[in-house]
Write a protein that holds these residues in place. Structure first.
Motif, PDB file in Angstrom:
ATOM      1  N   ASP A 167       8.747  53.010  38.547  1.00  0.00           N
ATOM      2  CA  ASP A 167      10.111  53.461  37.712  1.00  0.00           C
ATOM      3  C   ASP A 167      11.234  52.750  38.420  1.00  0.00           C
ATOM      4  OD1 ASP A 167       7.296  54.252  36.696  1.00  0.00           O
ATOM      5  OD2 ASP A 167       7.943  55.966  37.179  1.00  0.00           O
ATOM      6  N   ARG A 179      12.605  49.889  37.044  1.00  0.00           N
ATOM      7  CA  ARG A 179      12.440  49.205  35.758  1.00  0.00           C
ATOM      8  C   ARG A 179      13.933  49.737  35.132  1.00  0.00           C
ATOM      9  NH1 ARG A 179       7.937  47.574  33.496  1.00  0.00           N
ATOM     10  NH2 ARG A 179       8.483  48.399  31.562  1.00  0.00           N
ATOM     11  N   GLU A 180      14.294  51.334  36.082  1.00  0.00           N
ATOM     12  CA  GLU A 180      15.001  51.317  35.322  1.00  0.00           C
ATOM     13  C   GLU A 180      16.383  50.975  35.725  1.00  0.00           C
ATOM     14  OE1 GLU A 180      17.310  56.564  34.698  1.00  0.00           O
ATOM     15  OE2 GLU A 180      15.174  56.110  35.923  1.00  0.00           O
TER      16      GLU A 180
END
Length: 80
Positions: free
Chosen positions: A18, A21-22
């Protein structure tokens, strides 16, 4: 992303955390912000410019000859 090669950029980015991806989303947002601002300052109609460029690329890279290849556009020119 560019250092992960094609396998690291599979649709949906499987295997990415995550946080990764951020971080990518943040970078893409920075690039988009810069491009939109530059187009505004230079009075360039970005959607129109994009469509013109797509047409240029379509002419330079005919899908029936260029699909699946990364060769330079001159390789796809019509024979004289």
């Amino acid at each position: 992303l560019q250092w992960r090669g094609d396998a690291g950029a599979s649709p949906g980015l499987p295997g990415w955390t995550d946080d990764e991806r951020e971080a990518l989303a943040d970078e893409l947002s920075d690039v988009l912000s810069y491009v939109v601002r530059l187009a505004d300052v230079t009075d360039i109609d970005l959607p129109e410019a994009f469509l013109r460029k797509v047409e240029k690329n379509r002419a330079k890279y005919p899908s029936e000859r260029a699909r699946g290849s990364a060769a330079k556009y001159t390789r796809y020119a019509d024979p004289a």
